[in-house]
Design a protein around this motif. Structure first.
Motif, short mmCIF file in Angstrom:
data_model
loop_
_atom_site.label_atom_id
_atom_site.label_comp_id
_atom_site.label_asym_id
_atom_site.label_seq_id
_atom_site.Cartn_x
_atom_site.Cartn_y
_atom_site.Cartn_z
N GLN A 1 60.25 -63.47 -97.08
CA GLN A 1 61.30 -62.65 -97.67
C GLN A 1 60.72 -61.61 -98.62
N TYR A 2 59.70 -62.00 -99.38
CA TYR A 2 59.03 -61.08 -100.31
C TYR A 2 58.40 -59.91 -99.56
N ALA A 3 57.71 -60.22 -98.47
CA ALA A 3 57.07 -59.17 -97.68
C ALA A 3 58.11 -58.19 -97.13
N LYS A 4 59.24 -58.70 -96.67
CA LYS A 4 60.30 -57.84 -96.15
C LYS A 4 60.91 -56.99 -97.27
N ALA A 5 61.17 -57.60 -98.41
CA ALA A 5 61.76 -56.86 -99.54
C ALA A 5 60.81 -55.77 -100.01
N ARG A 6 59.54 -56.10 -100.09
CA ARG A 6 58.53 -55.13 -100.51
C ARG A 6 58.45 -53.98 -99.51
N CYS A 7 58.46 -54.30 -98.24
CA CYS A 7 58.42 -53.28 -97.19
C CYS A 7 59.64 -52.37 -97.27
N ASN A 8 60.83 -52.97 -97.45
CA ASN A 8 62.06 -52.17 -97.58
C ASN A 8 61.97 -51.21 -98.76
N TYR A 9 61.49 -51.71 -99.89
CA TYR A 9 61.36 -50.85 -101.06
C TYR A 9 60.37 -49.71 -100.79
N GLU A 10 59.20 -50.06 -100.27
CA GLU A 10 58.14 -49.06 -100.07
C GLU A 10 58.51 -48.01 -99.03
N LYS A 11 59.30 -48.37 -98.04
CA LYS A 11 59.75 -47.39 -97.04
C LYS A 11 60.62 -46.32 -97.68
N GLN A 12 61.42 -46.72 -98.65
CA GLN A 12 62.35 -45.78 -99.29
C GLN A 12 61.76 -45.08 -100.50
N TYR A 13 60.91 -45.76 -101.27
CA TYR A 13 60.51 -45.22 -102.57
C TYR A 13 59.01 -45.10 -102.79
N GLY A 14 58.22 -45.50 -101.82
CA GLY A 14 56.77 -45.39 -101.97
C GLY A 14 56.12 -46.68 -102.39
N PRO A 15 54.80 -46.68 -102.46
CA PRO A 15 54.04 -47.91 -102.70
C PRO A 15 54.25 -48.51 -104.09
N LEU A 16 54.17 -49.83 -104.15
CA LEU A 16 54.26 -50.56 -105.41
C LEU A 16 52.90 -50.82 -106.02
N THR A 17 51.86 -50.76 -105.23
CA THR A 17 50.50 -50.91 -105.72
C THR A 17 49.67 -49.74 -105.19
N ASN A 18 48.54 -49.50 -105.84
CA ASN A 18 47.76 -48.33 -105.47
C ASN A 18 46.78 -48.58 -104.33
N PHE A 19 46.64 -49.81 -103.85
CA PHE A 19 45.75 -50.04 -102.72
C PHE A 19 46.05 -51.35 -102.02
N GLY A 20 45.71 -51.39 -100.76
CA GLY A 20 45.68 -52.64 -100.04
C GLY A 20 46.94 -53.16 -99.39
N HIS A 21 48.11 -52.74 -99.85
CA HIS A 21 49.32 -53.34 -99.30
C HIS A 21 50.25 -52.34 -98.63
N ALA A 22 50.08 -51.07 -98.91
CA ALA A 22 51.02 -50.09 -98.38
C ALA A 22 50.29 -48.80 -98.01
N PRO A 23 50.54 -48.32 -96.81
CA PRO A 23 49.97 -47.01 -96.45
C PRO A 23 50.69 -45.91 -97.22
N SER A 24 50.10 -44.74 -97.25
CA SER A 24 50.69 -43.62 -97.98
C SER A 24 50.84 -42.42 -97.05
N ASN A 25 51.90 -41.68 -97.27
CA ASN A 25 52.04 -40.39 -96.61
C ASN A 25 51.21 -39.37 -97.37
N CYS A 26 51.04 -38.21 -96.79
CA CYS A 26 50.37 -37.12 -97.48
C CYS A 26 51.46 -36.18 -97.98
N PRO A 27 51.46 -35.80 -99.24
CA PRO A 27 50.43 -36.05 -100.25
C PRO A 27 50.45 -37.51 -100.72
N TRP A 28 49.35 -37.89 -101.35
CA TRP A 28 49.16 -39.23 -101.87
C TRP A 28 50.35 -39.64 -102.71
N GLN A 29 51.06 -40.70 -102.33
CA GLN A 29 52.32 -41.08 -102.98
C GLN A 29 52.16 -41.84 -104.28
#
Length: 89
Positions: free
Chosen positions: A47-75
């Motif tokens: 559930q945590y992974a899904k919630a984190r993914c939902n957040y990051e799809k709409q608002y960008g990464p929650l951490t600066n490395f390792g868990h979420a890809p970034s669009n360009c420009p660097w989010q």
């Protein structure tokens, strides 16, 4: 205001599920053979992974490395950052 509420709800779910997973992890350190607890932990992690993914799809990464890809420009440098006070108000 609706976007702010939705953002708040999403980050709140991430925080609650993250806390629950850590809490179960601590319990399992002392009770490693508790199958029900292992199942509960795995459910929270999923559930945590899904919630984190939902957040990051709409608002960008929650951490600066390792868990979420970034669009360009660097989010990661976009404001507000998850821990900024005005984000929660």
């Amino acid at each position: 205001m609706r976007q702010s509420t939705c953002r708040y709800d999403l980050i709140k779910a991430v925080m609650e599920l993250g806390f629950a997973a850590v809490d179960m992890n601590l319990y399992l350190d002392n009770n490693p053979d508790d199958q029900t607890a292992v199942s509960t932990y795995n459910s929270f992690v999923s559930q945590y992974a899904k919630a984190r993914c939902n957040y990051e799809k709409q608002y960008g990464p929650l951490t600066n490395f390792g868990h979420a890809p970034s669009n360009c420009p660097w989010q990661w440098v976009e404001a507000p950052w998850p821990w900024e006070k005005e984000f929660y108000m």
